[in-house]
Design an enzyme around this catalytic site. Structure first.
Site, PDB file in Angstrom:
ATOM      1  CB  SER A   1      16.487 -22.499 -24.121  1.00 21.76           C
ATOM      2  OG  SER A   1      15.705 -23.611 -24.246  1.00 21.76           O
TER       3      SER A   1
ATOM      4  CE  LYS B   1      12.122 -22.006 -23.472  1.00 22.47           C
ATOM      5  NZ  LYS B   1      13.235 -22.812 -24.161  1.00 22.47           N
TER       6      LYS B   1
ATOM      7  CB  SER C   1      14.712 -22.766 -19.988  1.00 18.61           C
ATOM      8  OG  SER C   1      15.075 -22.530 -21.393  1.00 18.61           O
TER       9      SER C   1
END
Length: 325
Positions: free
Chosen positions: A102, A105, A159
Site C-alpha cells: 500500500s 497509495k 489504507s
C-alpha cells in the site's frame, strides 16, 4: 388346571415379555447412542483445521534478510535520507526492487491531487472496486458514496483499498489511463526501478526500491493536503445512516517522540511489512524507508531503533549495508 393357576401363568408371561421388550429397547438405545457418538467423533476429526504454511516474501526468497546491520533491523531494506542535504545516513539494500504493497497509495494520491479533479465530487464504490487479487474485504460496501476528498483521506490514513481503486477508476479515461499516469509520474521523478499495475498495492507487481520511494516521499511531503491526510489519526465518515470511525494504520502518529510530516504503511504477504515517512528530528528533516519487515510490529520497532541510533550519532556518520540482488 385351576383358574387361579392359569391366571398366574399368564401374568408371569406378560411381565417377562414386557421386561424383555424393555431390555431390547435399552440395548438398541445404547447401540444407537454409541453409533451417534462414533459419528460425531468422526465429524470432529474431519473439521480439524490444516496447518497453514508461511508464505516467504520476495526479499526472503532473494536472501536479503541475510544482510547484517548495526541495528539488527527486521526489515531487509532500510534507507534514511537527510531531506535538505540529500545525504544518505543509513542504507541497507537500497536498490533491491520489491513489492511495495500500500505504499503504492502515495503515488495514487499524488496523481489524484495533480489531476485537479474536484475534491467535493461524489464517487460511488461499485463491484468493480472489489479486490479480486487477494479477496480482502472492506468497510466500504458497494453503493457507498463519498466525496473524492473523503476517498483520498481513507486511502491514505486507513489504507482503504476500495477507496483507492475508486479514485483510479474515476480518473479521466478510466483505470488504465490512471495507471499510465502513475507510471509516467514515476518516470518524471526519476524512479527508474518503479512500476505500477494498479492503484491499491494489492498486486505484488507494484514494485519499487527504497531509493526510488525516498524520491516519492520527498515530493509528496511537500503537498499540504497529502501531509494533512496521511498524518490524520482518525476520522468519522457517514456511511448511509451510520457514522463510522476510521483510524490510521501507523501507531507512531500518537507517539510524542515523533514529529511526522507524511507517512504510509503497507502489507501484503509478498512484500512483508512496509513503512515510509518524512519526519523531523534534532532540527533535521529526514526521509525513512523500511521494506520487507518480518513480524507483527517489526516496522514500528525498526523505526524506533533508527530514531535512537540517529540521536546517538556524534556527527554525520552513516551506515551502509548491502547484499547481492
Amino acid at each position: 388346571m385351576p383358574f387361579a393357576a392359569v391366571f398366574l401363568s399368564l401374568s408371569l408371561l406378560a411381565v417377562t415379555s414386557t421386561a424383555e421388550a424393555a431390555a431390547s429397547k435399552s440395548t438398541k438405545a445404547k447401540a444407537s447412542a454409541t453409533q451417534t457418538r462414533k459419528v460425531k467423533s468422526v465429524v470432529l476429526r474431519k473439521q480439524a483445521a490444516p496447518v497453514a504454511r508461511a508464505v516467504p516474501t520476495f526479499g526472503q526468497v532473494a536472501g536479503l534478510h541475510e544482510a547484517d546491520d548495526p541495528l539488527s533491523l527486521k526489515s531487509s531494506v532500510a534507507y534514511v535520507l537527510d531531506q535538505n542535504t540529500n545525504e544518505v545516513l543509513f542504507s541497507k539494500n537500497p536498490q533491491a526492487v520489491l513489492p511495495i504493497a500500500s505504499i503504492t497509495k502515495l503515488m495514487t494520491a499524488l496523481v489524484v491531487v495533480e489531476s485537479g479533479l474536484p475534491m467535493d465530487e461524489k464517487l460511488t464504490v461499485t463491484d468493480e472496486d472489489k479486490d479480486t487479487e487477494k479477496n480482502t474485504g472492506s468497510r466500504l460496501a458497494f453503493g457507498t458514496t463519498l466525496t473524492r476528498g473523503e476517498m483520498l483521506h481513507l486511502a491514505l490514513m486507513s489504507s482503504e483499498n476500495r477507496a483507492a481503486h475508486a479514485l483510479g477508476r474515476n480518473y479521466p479515461g478510466g483505470l488504465d489511463a490512471f495507471v499510465t499516469a502513475m507510471n509516467a509520474k514515476a518516470v518524471a521523478l526519476g524512479m527508474t526501478d518503479t512500476h505500477y499495475v494498479e492503484p491499491t498495492g494489492l498486486s505484488s507487481r507494484n514494485q519499487s526500491s527504497a531509493a526510488d520511494l525516498a524520491k516519492l516521499v520527498n515530493v509528496t511531503s511537500q503537498v499540504p493536503i497529502l501531509r494533512e491526510l496521511s498524518t490524520s489519526r482518525e476520522a468519522r465518515v457517514s456511511l448511509g445512516k451510520r457514522l463510522v470511525q476510521f483510524r490510521s494504520t501507523n501507531g507512531l502518529l500518537s507517539n510524542p517522540l515523533w514529529d511526522i510530516g507524511l507517512q504510509k504503511t503497507g502489507f501484503i504477504n509478498e512484500a512483508g511489512k512496509c513503512l515510509v515517512m518524512q519526519a523531523s528530528m534534532a532540527g533535521r528533516k529526514l526521509i525513512m524507508v523500511f521494506l520487507d519487515s518480518s513480524g507483527k510490529a517489526s516496522r514500528i520497532a525498526d523505526a524506533e531503533r533508527m530514531r535512537k541510533w540517529l540521536a546517538s550519532q556524534p556527527g554525520e556518520q552513516a551506515a551502509t549495508v548491502s547484499t547481492k540482488f
